[in-house]
Design a protein around this motif. Sequence first.
Motif, PDB file in Angstrom:
ATOM      1  N   GLN A  76       1.412  62.195   5.890  1.00 30.71           N
ATOM      2  CA  GLN A  76       1.451  63.647   5.723  1.00 30.71           C
ATOM      3  C   GLN A  76       1.850  64.360   7.007  1.00 30.71           C
ATOM      4  O   GLN A  76       2.618  65.319   6.980  1.00 30.71           O
ATOM      5  CB  GLN A  76       0.089  64.142   5.224  1.00 30.71           C
ATOM      6  CG  GLN A  76      -0.219  63.696   3.792  1.00 30.71           C
ATOM      7  CD  GLN A  76      -1.604  64.091   3.340  1.00 30.71           C
ATOM      8  OE1 GLN A  76      -2.561  64.039   4.104  1.00 30.71           O
ATOM      9  NE2 GLN A  76      -1.724  64.497   2.091  1.00 30.71           N
ATOM     10  N   ARG A  77       1.342  63.889   8.147  1.00 28.91           N
ATOM     11  CA  ARG A  77       1.702  64.502   9.427  1.00 28.91           C
ATOM     12  C   ARG A  77       3.193  64.337   9.707  1.00 28.91           C
ATOM     13  O   ARG A  77       3.865  65.275  10.161  1.00 28.91           O
ATOM     14  CB  ARG A  77       0.891  63.873  10.564  1.00 28.91           C
ATOM     15  CG  ARG A  77      -0.594  64.226  10.551  1.00 28.91           C
ATOM     16  CD  ARG A  77      -1.355  63.368  11.560  1.00 28.91           C
ATOM     17  NE  ARG A  77      -2.782  63.609  11.494  1.00 28.91           N
ATOM     18  CZ  ARG A  77      -3.500  64.169  12.455  1.00 28.91           C
ATOM     19  NH1 ARG A  77      -2.902  64.594  13.548  1.00 28.91           N
ATOM     20  NH2 ARG A  77      -4.801  64.334  12.321  1.00 28.91           N
ATOM     21  N   ALA A  78       3.709  63.127   9.456  1.00 33.42           N
ATOM     22  CA  ALA A  78       5.123  62.860   9.737  1.00 33.42           C
ATOM     23  C   ALA A  78       6.030  63.642   8.796  1.00 33.42           C
ATOM     24  O   ALA A  78       7.076  64.160   9.206  1.00 33.42           O
ATOM     25  CB  ALA A  78       5.397  61.362   9.615  1.00 33.42           C
ATOM     26  N   SER A  80       5.287  66.493   7.355  1.00 27.39           N
ATOM     27  CA  SER A  80       5.202  67.895   7.749  1.00 27.39           C
ATOM     28  C   SER A  80       6.124  68.170   8.938  1.00 27.39           C
ATOM     29  O   SER A  80       6.827  69.188   8.973  1.00 27.39           O
ATOM     30  CB  SER A  80       3.757  68.247   8.099  1.00 27.39           C
ATOM     31  OG  SER A  80       3.664  69.580   8.558  1.00 27.39           O
ATOM     32  N   ALA A  81       6.127  67.236   9.899  1.00 24.92           N
ATOM     33  CA  ALA A  81       7.001  67.402  11.063  1.00 24.92           C
ATOM     34  C   ALA A  81       8.474  67.361  10.670  1.00 24.92           C
ATOM     35  O   ALA A  81       9.317  67.973  11.324  1.00 24.92           O
ATOM     36  CB  ALA A  81       6.708  66.312  12.089  1.00 24.92           C
ATOM     37  N   ALA A  82       8.779  66.646   9.568  1.00 25.09           N
ATOM     38  CA  ALA A  82      10.165  66.550   9.101  1.00 25.09           C
ATOM     39  C   ALA A  82      10.521  67.637   8.088  1.00 25.09           C
ATOM     40  O   ALA A  82      11.585  67.600   7.479  1.00 25.09           O
ATOM     41  CB  ALA A  82      10.403  65.179   8.476  1.00 25.09           C
ATOM     42  N   ALA A  83       9.611  68.604   7.921  1.00 22.07           N
ATOM     43  CA  ALA A  83       9.821  69.713   6.972  1.00 22.07           C
ATOM     44  C   ALA A  83      10.000  69.215   5.552  1.00 22.07           C
ATOM     45  O   ALA A  83      10.777  69.769   4.774  1.00 22.07           O
ATOM     46  CB  ALA A  83      11.026  70.561   7.403  1.00 22.07           C
ATOM     47  N   ARG A 290      -2.299  55.078  11.222  1.00 24.20           N
ATOM     48  CA  ARG A 290      -1.488  56.303  11.238  1.00 24.20           C
ATOM     49  C   ARG A 290      -0.050  56.012  11.652  1.00 24.20           C
ATOM     50  O   ARG A 290       0.882  56.653  11.173  1.00 24.20           O
ATOM     51  CB  ARG A 290      -2.124  57.354  12.149  1.00 24.20           C
ATOM     52  CG  ARG A 290      -3.374  57.981  11.533  1.00 24.20           C
ATOM     53  CD  ARG A 290      -3.916  59.125  12.373  1.00 24.20           C
ATOM     54  NE  ARG A 290      -5.021  59.782  11.697  1.00 24.20           N
ATOM     55  CZ  ARG A 290      -6.289  59.363  11.738  1.00 24.20           C
ATOM     56  NH1 ARG A 290      -6.581  58.262  12.428  1.00 24.20           N
ATOM     57  NH2 ARG A 290      -7.240  60.003  11.088  1.00 24.20           N
ATOM     58  N   ALA A 294       3.459  56.838   9.758  1.00 26.46           N
ATOM     59  CA  ALA A 294       4.621  57.480  10.381  1.00 26.46           C
ATOM     60  C   ALA A 294       5.874  56.632  10.219  1.00 26.46           C
ATOM     61  O   ALA A 294       6.972  57.150   9.966  1.00 26.46           O
ATOM     62  CB  ALA A 294       4.338  57.729  11.861  1.00 26.46           C
ATOM     63  N   ARG A 298       9.537  57.347   8.412  1.00 29.54           N
ATOM     64  CA  ARG A 298      10.821  57.122   9.080  1.00 29.54           C
ATOM     65  C   ARG A 298      11.741  56.268   8.208  1.00 29.54           C
ATOM     66  O   ARG A 298      12.933  56.547   8.062  1.00 29.54           O
ATOM     67  CB  ARG A 298      10.614  56.435  10.435  1.00 29.54           C
ATOM     68  CG  ARG A 298      11.903  56.311  11.256  1.00 29.54           C
ATOM     69  CD  ARG A 298      11.670  55.613  12.571  1.00 29.54           C
ATOM     70  NE  ARG A 298      11.338  54.208  12.400  1.00 29.54           N
ATOM     71  CZ  ARG A 298      12.235  53.250  12.144  1.00 29.54           C
ATOM     72  NH1 ARG A 298      13.515  53.564  12.014  1.00 29.54           N
ATOM     73  NH2 ARG A 298      11.852  51.996  12.021  1.00 29.54           N
TER      74      ARG A 298
END
Length: 325
Positions: A76-78, A80-83, A290, A294, A298
Motif C-alpha cells: 500500500q505504501r509503494a 501510494s507513492a506511485a499514485a 515490507r 515494495a 515494483r
Amino acid sequence: MTLAGIAEDVGVSITTASKVLNGAADVAPGTRARVERALQTSGYVRGPRARGADVVEVVRGAVRDASAVEVIDGIQRALSAAACTTLLISGPDGDGDIRWLRGCLRRAPVAVIVFGDPGTRAQAVLRARGIRLVIVTLNAGDIEPAADPVARVGAAEAAGGFLAIDHLRTLGHVRIGLVADLAQSVRVRLRLAGCRVAAEQRSVTPVELIEGWTGAAAAPRPHEQAARLWGVGSPPTAIVSLTDAAVLDVLRVLRERPQGVSGAVSVIGFDDAVATRSLGRVTTVAMPARRVGAEAVRLALAPFTEGARATTAVAVVPELVVRSG
C-alpha cells in the motif's frame, strides 16, 4: 493469432470466446476449459485497452501469516507513492478456486498481486487479458527466474538461517540449539536448511547443531524443545528460535533451568515481530516483509516503468538486527 481465429480453431463462436476471455459465468465448463487452453497455447494477449485509474488488486486469499499484514502495508505504501490505487480483495479459498478472477476481469486492473500461486488457469486468463500478475510467496527459498513470464517475489528464508548461525559462530559458539514451531513446516524447513549450510562450512570453525525435536515420538511444542536441550550431554551455549513466537518459550525455559545449570546463553529469534521487539534485548533475523511488498509493486509496474528490462523474480534477503541485553 486473433480471438476470432482461436474461436474458429476451438469450434465456438467469437461471442463464446469473448465471454471466456472476460470471465463470464454462462459458459459450459468443458467449453471454457478448451478456450482457455487455446488462449494459453496460442500466447494470445489482448491489445491495448483504455484504463481508468491505475488500480492494482491485491488478492490475499487464504494466507493467514502474520507477516502478510506487513507485506500488504509495504504494498500500500509503494502504490501510494506511485499514485496508484490499492484494491484489497479476498482471493482463492484453496487450490483451483478462481471465483475471485471473474470480478477481477470485470474491473480490469493494471496489475494483480496474489499471495500464493493462483494456478496455471488464472495465469493464462490474466496473461490473455494483458493484466500483469505478481505472485508473493511468503515462504520462498532462493527464487530463480521462472521459465514462464509470471513475476514472483518472496523472502530468502534460507539466507536468514545462514545469517543466524554465522553470527553466533563469530561470537565463539560451536554448540547451538534449534527450536521452532513445527506447524510452520515450509518456513522451518527453509530456515533449517540455511542453518545447516552455515554449520557445515569447511573453511571456518565447524558448528554442531542440536535440534530440540530430534528423537521425539511426536512433534514437541517449542517450550518442550527448549527444555529438551538441557537433557543432552553438553547443553548448547546459544539457541536459535526459527519461528518468532517460540523465542518467548526459549526465554521462559532459560529462566526455569534446572539447578546446577548456569552460564550465559545467547538467543536469536526470527521475524522481529512486535512481541520480540518489545523485549528489547533479543537479536533477531528480520524478515523483510515490507520490502517484499515494495518489490511486489515494483514488479507489478515494471512493464510500464522498465519495459523489456523488467525482472521476473526477486528474493529479498533478510537482515540481522543485533541487540544486547
